[in-house]
Design a protein around this motif. Structure first.
Motif, PDB file in Angstrom:
ATOM      1  N   VAL A  85       4.042   5.547  -5.729  1.00 34.01           N
ATOM      2  CA  VAL A  85       3.802   5.583  -7.178  1.00 34.01           C
ATOM      3  C   VAL A  85       2.742   6.641  -7.497  1.00 34.01           C
ATOM      4  CG1 VAL A  85       2.947   4.268  -9.154  1.00 34.01           C
ATOM      5  CG2 VAL A  85       4.479   3.174  -7.513  1.00 34.01           C
ATOM      6  N   ALA A  86       1.675   6.659  -6.708  1.00 41.77           N
ATOM      7  CA  ALA A  86       0.607   7.640  -6.921  1.00 41.77           C
ATOM      8  C   ALA A  86       1.141   9.062  -6.743  1.00 41.77           C
ATOM      9  CB  ALA A  86      -0.544   7.373  -5.949  1.00 41.77           C
ATOM     10  N   THR A 127      13.465   0.208 -11.119  1.00 41.44           N
ATOM     11  CA  THR A 127      13.778   0.586 -12.503  1.00 41.44           C
ATOM     12  C   THR A 127      12.994   1.827 -12.925  1.00 41.44           C
ATOM     13  OG1 THR A 127      12.020  -0.792 -13.454  1.00 41.44           O
ATOM     14  CG2 THR A 127      14.153  -1.851 -13.094  1.00 41.44           C
ATOM     15  N   ILE A 128      12.030   2.234 -12.116  1.00 45.66           N
ATOM     16  CA  ILE A 128      11.169   3.374 -12.438  1.00 45.66           C
ATOM     17  C   ILE A 128      11.676   4.644 -11.764  1.00 45.66           C
ATOM     18  CG2 ILE A 128       8.806   4.287 -12.256  1.00 45.66           C
ATOM     19  CD1 ILE A 128       9.067   1.831 -14.105  1.00 45.66           C
ATOM     20  N   PRO A 154       1.196   0.535 -12.120  1.00 42.55           N
ATOM     21  CA  PRO A 154       0.272  -0.010 -11.110  1.00 42.55           C
ATOM     22  C   PRO A 154       0.502   0.628  -9.737  1.00 42.55           C
ATOM     23  CG  PRO A 154       2.033  -1.574 -11.588  1.00 42.55           C
ATOM     24  CD  PRO A 154       2.199  -0.447 -12.555  1.00 42.55           C
ATOM     25  N   GLU A 155      -0.591   0.886  -9.019  1.00 43.89           N
ATOM     26  CA  GLU A 155      -0.495   1.407  -7.649  1.00 43.89           C
ATOM     27  C   GLU A 155      -0.889   0.336  -6.642  1.00 43.89           C
ATOM     28  OE1 GLU A 155      -2.537   5.203  -7.298  1.00 43.89           O
ATOM     29  OE2 GLU A 155      -1.885   5.727  -9.326  1.00 43.89           O
ATOM     30  N   GLY A 156      -1.117  -0.859  -7.128  1.00 42.38           N
ATOM     31  CA  GLY A 156      -1.475  -1.955  -6.238  1.00 42.38           C
ATOM     32  C   GLY A 156      -1.245  -3.264  -6.960  1.00 42.38           C
ATOM     33  N   PHE A 181       0.588  -5.713  -5.729  1.00 45.12           N
ATOM     34  CA  PHE A 181       1.927  -6.227  -5.452  1.00 45.12           C
ATOM     35  C   PHE A 181       1.913  -7.280  -4.343  1.00 45.12           C
ATOM     36  CE2 PHE A 181       2.319  -1.547  -6.177  1.00 45.12           C
ATOM     37  CZ  PHE A 181       2.880  -1.593  -7.438  1.00 45.12           C
ATOM     38  N   SER A 187       0.838  -1.205   0.000  1.00 41.70           N
ATOM     39  CA  SER A 187       0.000   0.000   0.000  1.00 41.70           C
ATOM     40  C   SER A 187       0.867   1.247   0.000  1.00 41.70           C
ATOM     41  CB  SER A 187      -0.915   0.045   1.234  1.00 41.70           C
ATOM     42  OG  SER A 187      -1.643  -1.132   1.355  1.00 41.70           O
ATOM     43  N   MET A 214      10.247  -1.712  -9.118  1.00 40.66           N
ATOM     44  CA  MET A 214      10.021  -0.269  -9.064  1.00 40.66           C
ATOM     45  C   MET A 214      11.352   0.479  -8.992  1.00 40.66           C
ATOM     46  SD  MET A 214       7.001   0.858  -9.433  1.00 40.66           S
ATOM     47  CE  MET A 214       5.346   0.184  -9.563  1.00 40.66           C
ATOM     48  N   LEU A 259       3.983   1.422  -1.086  1.00 33.33           N
ATOM     49  CA  LEU A 259       4.628   1.479  -2.391  1.00 33.33           C
ATOM     50  C   LEU A 259       3.672   2.102  -3.412  1.00 33.33           C
ATOM     51  CD1 LEU A 259       7.008   0.603  -4.276  1.00 33.33           C
ATOM     52  CD2 LEU A 259       5.780  -1.555  -4.602  1.00 33.33           C
ATOM     53  N   GLY A 260       2.414   1.643  -3.395  1.00 29.35           N
ATOM     54  CA  GLY A 260       1.412   2.196  -4.310  1.00 29.35           C
ATOM     55  C   GLY A 260       1.219   3.688  -4.091  1.00 29.35           C
ATOM     56  N   MET A 315       4.093  10.105  -7.334  1.00 32.21           N
ATOM     57  CA  MET A 315       4.852  10.487  -8.528  1.00 32.21           C
ATOM     58  C   MET A 315       3.909  10.842  -9.671  1.00 32.21           C
ATOM     59  SD  MET A 315       7.595   8.394 -10.828  1.00 32.21           S
ATOM     60  CE  MET A 315       6.470   7.047 -11.058  1.00 32.21           C
ATOM     61  N   LYS A 316       2.875  10.012  -9.870  1.00 29.84           N
ATOM     62  CA  LYS A 316       1.960  10.250 -10.983  1.00 29.84           C
ATOM     63  C   LYS A 316       1.237  11.585 -10.828  1.00 29.84           C
ATOM     64  CE  LYS A 316      -0.287   6.205 -12.158  1.00 29.84           C
ATOM     65  NZ  LYS A 316      -0.779   4.855 -11.841  1.00 29.84           N
TER      66      LYS A 316
END
Lengths: 112, 146
Positions: free
Chosen positions: A63-64, A95-96, B107-109, B111, A57, A93, A59-60, A66-67
């Motif tokens: 990512v969010a 690599t991102i 993806p945000e989920g 994982f 969660s 991730m 990690l997501g 960043m987006k």
């Protein structure tokens, strides 16, 4: 969630003052990141050196974060502890995001 | 020598956090190597978060029970809940999420099961007396995912 924000050498540094970015805090983290980075430099460095644990969660939520920067801005990560680094590596991730061993390294990379 | 302990907590995000931290503290008392404790914490957190998010959704929240058994070089962690069974009694495949697309499609989920499968050596699931019992096995003599 406690985030503090400073600016250095043209980058915004957001420091996470929490030991965990987990399911209990992920949504708030994403929202706090949104308000911290609504405007500002092209480059945002997220200082993760205090974070001892991250789950999927969390990690997501990164990512969010960043987006939601959008507009060609970028989110770099500094000072991940071994466990945090492992979650990024296992999920690819790493690599991102640009991951820097320390905040100093990340800031130094702004200048070049 | 066998070491065993058990705990239970309400399936909410905050109680899950303290429950997971308690288990991790006990594992450190077992003198597990710190890197292995980290692996266990990640897999356990994903499994418990799944219970909090899915098992008790749409019904009154119940308990999550955790039992750890350390015997020789094997750590078994059993996570039980009284929620509905997994669809078709099958655990999710846990494919690695695809991160190759454009940034806005990252993806945000999704994982969680990938991480569980990546960090455990064996997984066993059974439905017993209306409970889900998910057992995760960690071989302590080898490190996975490093």
């Amino acid at each position: 969630m406690s985030l503090t924000s400073t600016k250095a050498d043209g980058a915004q540094i957001v420091t996470v003052n929490a030991e965990r970015i987990d399911a209990a805090i992920a949504i708030q983290f994403k929202e706090d990141m949104r308000s911290e980075t609504e405007s500002g430099p092209h480059r945002v460095i997220l200082d993760l050196s205090a974070v001892q644990f991250i789950d999927s969660s969390g990690l997501g939520a990164i990512v969010a974060a960043m987006k939601q920067l959008g507009g060609g801005r970028r989110l770099d990560l500094a000072g991940p502890t071994p466990m945090v680094e492992k979650v990024f590596r296992l999920t690819r991730m790493d690599t991102i995001f640009n991951l820097y061993g320390s905040l100093n390294e990340a800031v130094a990379a702004t200048k070049t | 020598m066998a070491d065993t302990f058990a705990c239970s907590f309400t399936a909410t995000e905050l109680d899950a956090r303290s429950g997971i931290s308690l288990v991790v503290k006990r594992l450190r008392d077992f003198n597990l190597p710190e890197e292995r404790v980290g692996d266990v914490q990640i897999a356990l957190a994903e499994a418990v978060n799944n219970v909090v998010e899915h098992a008790y959704s749409g019904q009154a929240t119940g308990d999550v029970r955790i039992r750890c058994d350390l015997e020789r070089e094997q750590l078994w962690i059993r996570i039980s809940d009284a929620g509905p069974p997994f669809p078709d009694d099958q655990l999710p495949a846990g494919e690695r999420a695809d991160v190759s697309g454009p940034l806005e499609d990252l993806p945000e989920g999704g994982f969680g099961w990938f991480l569980i499968r990546e960090l455990t050596n064996r997984i066993h699931y059974e439905r017993q007396n209306g409970n889900n019992q998910l057992s995760l096995c960690f071989e302590l003599s080898t490190l996975k995912g490093s």
